[in-house]
Design a protein around this motif. Structure first.
Motif, PDB file in Angstrom:
ATOM      1  N   ASN A  64      69.520  99.894  47.858  1.00 29.99           N
ATOM      2  CA  ASN A  64      68.362  99.071  47.508  1.00 29.99           C
ATOM      3  C   ASN A  64      67.709  99.476  46.198  1.00 29.99           C
ATOM      4  OD1 ASN A  64      68.307  97.152  49.515  1.00 29.99           O
ATOM      5  ND2 ASN A  64      67.298  98.539  50.969  1.00 29.99           N
ATOM      6  N   ARG A 135      73.974  90.194  47.517  1.00 31.41           N
ATOM      7  CA  ARG A 135      72.689  90.508  48.151  1.00 31.41           C
ATOM      8  C   ARG A 135      71.735  89.316  48.122  1.00 31.41           C
ATOM      9  NH1 ARG A 135      70.163  96.143  46.251  1.00 31.41           N
ATOM     10  NH2 ARG A 135      69.556  94.756  44.561  1.00 31.41           N
ATOM     11  N   ASP A 136      71.951  88.414  47.136  1.00 29.46           N
ATOM     12  CA  ASP A 136      71.031  87.281  46.988  1.00 29.46           C
ATOM     13  C   ASP A 136      71.493  86.037  47.737  1.00 29.46           C
ATOM     14  OD1 ASP A 136      69.435  88.896  45.495  1.00 29.46           O
ATOM     15  OD2 ASP A 136      70.241  88.233  43.564  1.00 29.46           O
ATOM     16  N   ARG A 165      77.108  93.820  46.944  1.00 29.64           N
ATOM     17  CA  ARG A 165      77.155  95.063  47.702  1.00 29.64           C
ATOM     18  C   ARG A 165      78.523  95.140  48.384  1.00 29.64           C
ATOM     19  NH1 ARG A 165      74.309  96.103  53.006  1.00 29.64           N
ATOM     20  NH2 ARG A 165      76.302  97.172  53.205  1.00 29.64           N
TER      21      ARG A 165
END
Ligand SMILES: [Zn+2]
Length: 257
Positions: A64, A135-136, A165
């Motif tokens: 993150n 991730r989006d 990721r």
């Protein structure tokens, strides 16, 4: 270490009547292909402090706040995976699957070598280090060997430009629910006639439990590992040796039956 050259006679006899089997594998099977793991004896990060740093890099919180740090370690693992080839244990497990009516493989390994060797019904509980997820936008993809070798920094999504990721389970993350469900239906609810665990010290409960449960439910259980582990005393046969030496003997016994 002495190499086991033949299987116990009572195991050979039991294998002759088998139509279903579950196999559970871990880092020891990858190690026989030259893939070193980030934890454990003989691993790439044997030094304890370096090991802790690696575990931290492969954690959800590092992903993150510093994805580049996670990717430095992931790309190293991915390069080992694409440079490795399946070994006799991987090939034997694929042959075992072909010779049985029902088969399931539960693996902790993230290198994809079981599938490369031809295994089909695989629950790769920790994912695959070459698989990616945005991730989006959530887009799933897979790095090619060329992309892995060229990887310099954090890879970005081809659709939205977001940060990708690894589609693998990082430290501090939950196991994927769909794989947990498959694990339960294929190994707990009605275990195969024989459950074999190979090349793992079985430190994770979800790795040790299926073989222990299968034994309690009256199924045959086998362990293959160079050293004794926490499941050794719970299995019917605990065989000392390398998976690449012993699994071909088991495949041979099943296919010649
Ligand atoms: Zn995206």
């Amino acid at each position: 270490m002495a190499t086991l050259v033949e299987l116990p006679a009572d195991l050979l006899e039991a294998l002759a009547g088998i139509t279903s089997m579950g196999v559970i594998t871990g880092a020891g099977v990858s190690a026989e292909s030259g893939i070193q793991t980030y934890r454990g004896q003989g691993g790439l990060y044997d030094d304890e402090r370096e090991g802790d740093a690696t575990v931290e890099a492969l954690s959800a919180s590092t992903l993150n706040h510093d994805p580049a740090r996670t990717w430095r370690v992931v790309s190293e693992l991915a390069r080992m995976a694409v440079d490795a080839a399946p070994n006799p244990a991987h090939h034997a497990i694929a042959r075992i699957e072909q010779s049985l009516e029902r088969f399931v493989l539960l693996t902790q390994n993230v290198d994809g070598l079981h599938k490369l060797a031809g295994s089909r019904n695989v629950i790769d509980i920790h994912g695959d280090v070459l698989d990616t997820r945005c991730r989006d936008c959530g887009l799933r993809g897979r790095l090619t060997p060329d992309e892995v070798r060229a990887l310099q920094s954090t890879p970005l999504c081809s659709e939205c430009g977001g940060i990708l990721r690894p589609d693998a389970v990082l430290f501090g993350e939950m196991l994927p629910e769909d794989k947990i469900r498959r694990l339960h239906s294929e190994l707990y609810e009605d275990p195969p006639e024989l459950v074999l665990i190979a090349g793992t010290t079985a430190v994770f409960p979800y790795i040790a439990e299926p073989v222990v449960m299968a034994g309690r439910m009256g199924r045959l259980t086998v362990e293959v590992n160079p050293e004794p582990t926490i499941v050794s005393e719970h299995v019917r046969w605990s065989l000392r040796g390398r998976a690449g030496d012993i699994l071909p003997l088991i495949a041979e016994a099943l296919t010649s039956a």
